[in-house]
Design an enzyme around this catalytic site. Structure first.
Site, PDB file in Angstrom:
ATOM      1  N   HIS A  75      39.788  33.725  42.523  1.00 43.35           N
ATOM      2  CA  HIS A  75      38.987  33.903  43.539  1.00 43.35           C
ATOM      3  C   HIS A  75      38.273  32.736  43.803  1.00 43.35           C
ATOM      4  O   HIS A  75      37.612  32.226  42.675  1.00 43.35           O
ATOM      5  CB  HIS A  75      38.327  34.993  43.767  1.00 43.35           C
ATOM      6  CG  HIS A  75      39.079  36.264  44.322  1.00 43.35           C
ATOM      7  ND1 HIS A  75      39.833  36.152  45.602  1.00 43.35           N
ATOM      8  CD2 HIS A  75      39.537  37.418  43.856  1.00 43.35           C
ATOM      9  CE1 HIS A  75      40.419  37.330  45.750  1.00 43.35           C
ATOM     10  NE2 HIS A  75      40.036  38.156  44.600  1.00 43.35           N
TER      11      HIS A  75
ATOM     12  N   HIS B 170      38.928  43.089  44.748  1.00 44.11           N
ATOM     13  CA  HIS B 170      38.111  43.655  43.702  1.00 44.11           C
ATOM     14  C   HIS B 170      36.639  44.076  43.938  1.00 44.11           C
ATOM     15  O   HIS B 170      35.988  44.821  43.564  1.00 44.11           O
ATOM     16  CB  HIS B 170      38.521  42.915  42.548  1.00 44.11           C
ATOM     17  CG  HIS B 170      39.748  43.168  41.642  1.00 44.11           C
ATOM     18  ND1 HIS B 170      40.937  43.006  42.363  1.00 44.11           N
ATOM     19  CD2 HIS B 170      39.855  43.450  40.392  1.00 44.11           C
ATOM     20  CE1 HIS B 170      41.874  43.297  41.437  1.00 44.11           C
ATOM     21  NE2 HIS B 170      41.052  43.562  40.310  1.00 44.11           N
TER      22      HIS B 170
END
Length: 269
Positions: free
Chosen positions: A237, A189
């Site tokens: 993450h 992302h």
């Protein structure tokens, strides 16, 4: 536990407890830096002297330098992997920051960042790439359309290759505001947002009147930064994944923009 590890854990704890204010301050600072960089580039970029080298030679040099940058980045990532273990400093920082965020962030904050993170969703970026490519082709900007497509697709491929090389497992997340699977390092992302929104800002600078240049750069910076750190806030993450995503995305973006500038400004072959 030694003093260095204790300091790392304390820093991670503090950062996690003040995550939103720190995010806001860093975002404002980045917007100021981006504005200054654009002003300097507009004032002095046109004076850059490339000598009498042909476009082919300049592009070749750019590709070689770009490949060197990416290889150096991969080497740094490889060194980082050796300290990702839970008992090493980066691993300690990542784990404690994620634990603190899961404890400190409210549902409303997670909901906001759960919305922001969609700016970097593969489907969002893919649709944007296709729409912009079509618009460029309609305007007969074939070279820009080609560069745009290569930059965005190449960034996606680079991230996938890096994920397969490092095979890092994601942190556990069960809050329900975001779901992610696959390998964690580097953040797709983040790198995707950096490349796509960065390239979009570059196209705006190339094609739109000067009054739109600063807003384009500021929006691209805000979108990319918010997307990246939303992944940490949502605990899908590790923080080092996002830092690596920024590094890989910026490296690839720089190579692509420099190559496109050389191709545009040096007609000699």
């Amino acid at each position: 536990m030694d003093d260095d590890a204790a300091r790392v854990l304390a820093w991670a704890e503090w950062l996690g407890s003040h995550a939103v204010p720190v995010f806001s301050v860093v975002l404002v600072a980045l917007l100021l830096v981006a504005t200054m960089v654009l002003v300097v580039a507009r004032r002095y970029g046109g004076r850059m002297v490339v000598g009498h080298l042909s476009r082919t030679v300049l592009l070749s040099i750019c590709l070689v330098v770009g490949a060197g940058m990416l290889m150096a980045m991969a080497a740094v990532f490889a060194e980082m992997m050796e300290v990702f273990q839970a008992d090493e400093e980066i691993g300690l920082f990542d784990s404690r920051l994620t634990e603190t965020l899961s404890r400190e962030l409210s549902a409303s904050t997670l909901r906001v960042f759960g919305t922001l993170t969609h700016l970097g969703d593969p489907i969002t970026l893919t649709l944007l790439v296709v729409v912009i490519a079509v618009l460029l082709l309609v305007r007969r900007q074939v070279a820009l359309a080609f560069g745009w497509a290569v930059a965005c697709a190449g960034g996606a491929v680079l991230n996938r290759v890096l994920k397969q090389i490092f095979e890092r497992v994601r942190p556990e997340h069960d809050h329900g505001f975001a779901v992610a699977d696959g390998y964690s390092f580097p953040s797709g992302h983040t790198s995707g947002a950096v490349v796509v929104y960065g390239m979009l800002a570059y196209l705006c600078i190339r094609l739109l009147p000067s009054r739109w240049h600063v807003p384009a750069v500021l929006l691209a910076t805000a979108f990319a930064f918010s997307t990246g750190w939303s992944r940490v806030f949502l605990q899908v993450h590790w923080a080092s994944d996002v830092v690596a995503g920024f590094a890989s995305g910026l490296s690839w973006l720089t190579v692509c923009i420099v190559a496109m500038e050389i191709a545009q400004r040096n007609p000699r072959t």
